[in-house]
Design an enzyme around this catalytic site. Structure first.
Site, PDB file in Angstrom:
ATOM      1  N   GLU A   1     -43.568  41.955 -11.825  1.00  0.00           N
ATOM      2  CA  GLU A   1     -43.819  42.789 -12.829  1.00  0.00           C
ATOM      3  C   GLU A   1     -42.820  44.013 -12.904  1.00  0.00           C
ATOM      4  O   GLU A   1     -41.959  44.516 -13.734  1.00  0.00           O
ATOM      5  CB  GLU A   1     -45.249  43.390 -12.678  1.00  0.00           C
ATOM      6  CG  GLU A   1     -45.477  44.744 -13.519  1.00  0.00           C
ATOM      7  CD  GLU A   1     -46.859  45.403 -12.962  1.00  0.00           C
ATOM      8  OE1 GLU A   1     -47.407  46.103 -13.943  1.00  0.00           O
ATOM      9  OE2 GLU A   1     -47.630  45.140 -12.103  1.00  0.00           O
ATOM     10  N   HIS A   2     -42.701  44.722 -11.712  1.00  0.00           N
ATOM     11  CA  HIS A   2     -41.539  45.561 -11.354  1.00  0.00           C
ATOM     12  C   HIS A   2     -40.604  45.367 -10.337  1.00  0.00           C
ATOM     13  O   HIS A   2     -40.940  44.860  -9.214  1.00  0.00           O
ATOM     14  CB  HIS A   2     -42.521  46.852 -10.795  1.00  0.00           C
ATOM     15  CG  HIS A   2     -43.545  47.484 -11.486  1.00  0.00           C
ATOM     16  ND1 HIS A   2     -44.833  47.377 -11.236  1.00  0.00           N
ATOM     17  CD2 HIS A   2     -43.602  48.431 -12.790  1.00  0.00           C
ATOM     18  CE1 HIS A   2     -45.650  48.034 -11.807  1.00  0.00           C
ATOM     19  NE2 HIS A   2     -44.931  48.463 -12.891  1.00  0.00           N
TER      20      HIS A   2
END
Length: 433
Positions: A318-319
């Site tokens: 995600e990040h």
């Protein structure tokens, strides 16, 4: 070759936990389908100890709640929402409606229609997550969604005033103090007191994510968003203290939040682990961050920057925070991520809270096939066609007839035949009678 200095718990252990979640969620959704508001109230009492006369806040209750929030908090909410709104408007401007003439008198067009009702889920329960209101509601309103239903749970039996203020200032049309699977199911299937929505967006815990997964198809969803993830990419010049702080910034989201470091430097790896262990005991949120790091933290040491980016793409997290000498190289080398955070001057927390890009992002490998929530998610890109030239009508009719009969679709073929007959007088041998 990558060397793993710290492993996460086995995937089978995680899968077994998800099986239990799926079973629980399926039961709650089925009950709400059958009993509606009564079931919603029962689950709210069970999970949140919350059973007011109405789960929906009245205009007067919203105004009173917003008025209780300190002015500095209101000012900060407005600032962040301005950033999110600005970026969403730029995204909207990048989408183009058009109409083209592909043949004489043949016009094909594309236009964007907002969904007519969207649900915004803003997590709470233990901590107020006001930023999720900005990401889900502001973006929907920029897209032109006329009805946005926003749900958030109470926190320890109280109205989360700052979250309600963020929902109101973002433009929510309905604000409900309702959380968990019961909120997602109520928005999706509707009850006597809540009209259903067409699409639900927003992050949540494993139960909320599973509820969205099970209801997808009946309604649209933004994406499958599970526990938040952070992947820090570091070379030998990275500061282990910064690496540690940033890993823990996401680990505090929950005990099942993965935090992973990949580095080209064994020294950076070892010093980062030491910094994490030094900082953890003093974190006010260590009851979440500690098990997250213990069970889902990983540290990998690779031989080169090429290996660094290759392994990062395998994670498809995600990040992804890039703490290297040339952070923008990641834009060229990587293809599988939710959002990139380039250089020590930025951080994942900026994206979560203040910078303006959307923080609702793909997890659990979903970055392999989708990006995060954006203004286009609330839009239906539709097409239209028009044929006004008789020669083109005849041409298309004849080709349609031949192409359809290759596939043995006689009904389709006859529709094409009729257009050719009307436009150019072609015979209809199948219509002798």
């Amino acid at each position: 070759m990558a060397e793993i200095l710290k492993h996460a718990v086995p995937k089978a252990q995680v899968a077994a936990s998800l099986d239990q979640v799926r079973e629980t969620v399926a039961g709650v959704i089925a009950d709400i389908r059958e009993r509606g508001d009564a079931a919603v109230r029962a689950y709210s009492e069970k999970f949140d100890n919350w059973s007011p006369g109405s789960f929906r806040l009245s205009d007067e209750e919203v105004e009173k709640t917003v008025a209780s929030v300190p002015q500095q908090v209101i000012d900060d909410i407005r600032f962040v929402q301005d950033q999110v709104r600005s970026f969403a408007r730029h995204q909207l401007d990048s989408l183009r409606e058009f109409e083209v003439e592909t043949l004489p008198g043949v016009r094909l067009g594309q236009k964007h229609i907002p969904v007519q009702a969207a649900g915004a889920y803003i997590p709470g329960g233990r901590y107020p997550l006001t930023a999720s209101a900005h990401m889900t509601i502001v973006t929907a309103k920029v897209a032109g969604v006329p009805r946005v239903v926003a749900c958030t749970p109470p926190i320890r039996g109280e109205i989360p005033a700052a979250t309600v203020a963020a929902m109101h200032l973002a433009g929510a049309d309905e604000i409900w103090l309702l959380g968990g699977v019961q909120a997602v199911a109520a928005m999706a299937v509707g009850t006597d007191s809540m009209r259903p929505v067409n699409l639900i967006a927003g992050p949540g815990n494993a139960y909320v994510a599973e509820a969205k997964r099970q209801l997808f198809g009946e309604i649209g969803i933004d994406l499958f968003a599970g526990p938040t993830e952070i992947l820090v990419l570091a070379d030998e010049q990275a500061d282990p203290f910064v690496c540690a702080v940033d890993l823990l910034s996401q680990a505090e989201h929950g005990p099942d939040s993965p935090a992973v470091l990949i580095t080209t430097s064994r020294e950076v790896a070892e010093r980062t682990v030491a910094e994490v262990e030094r900082l953890l005991p003093g974190m006010p949120t260590r009851d979440f961050a500690q098990p997250a790091w213990r069970d889902h933290g990983q540290v990998h040491v690779v031989d080169s920057v090429d290996e660094l980016y290759a392994l990062a793409d395998e994670f498809a997290f995600e990040h992804v925070e890039v703490l290297t000498a040339e952070p923008r190289l990641a834009l060229e080398r990587m293809t599988q991520y939710g959002a990139l955070f380039l250089g020590e001057g930025t951080c994942v927390s900026f994206g979560d809270k203040v910078i303006g890009t959307n923080h609702v992002l793909p997890t659990r490998g979903a970055a392999r096939y989708t990006g995060g929530l954006w203004v286009g998610k609330y839009l239906k890109t539709v097409t239209y066609q028009e044929v006004t030239d008789t020669a083109s009508q005849a041409l298309l009719g004849r080709v349609c007839g031949r192409a359809s009969r290759v596939e043995l679709f006689e009904g389709h073929a006859r529709s094409g035949d009729v257009r050719a007959a009307r436009a150019a007088g072609d015979e209809l041998p199948w219509n002798r009678a």
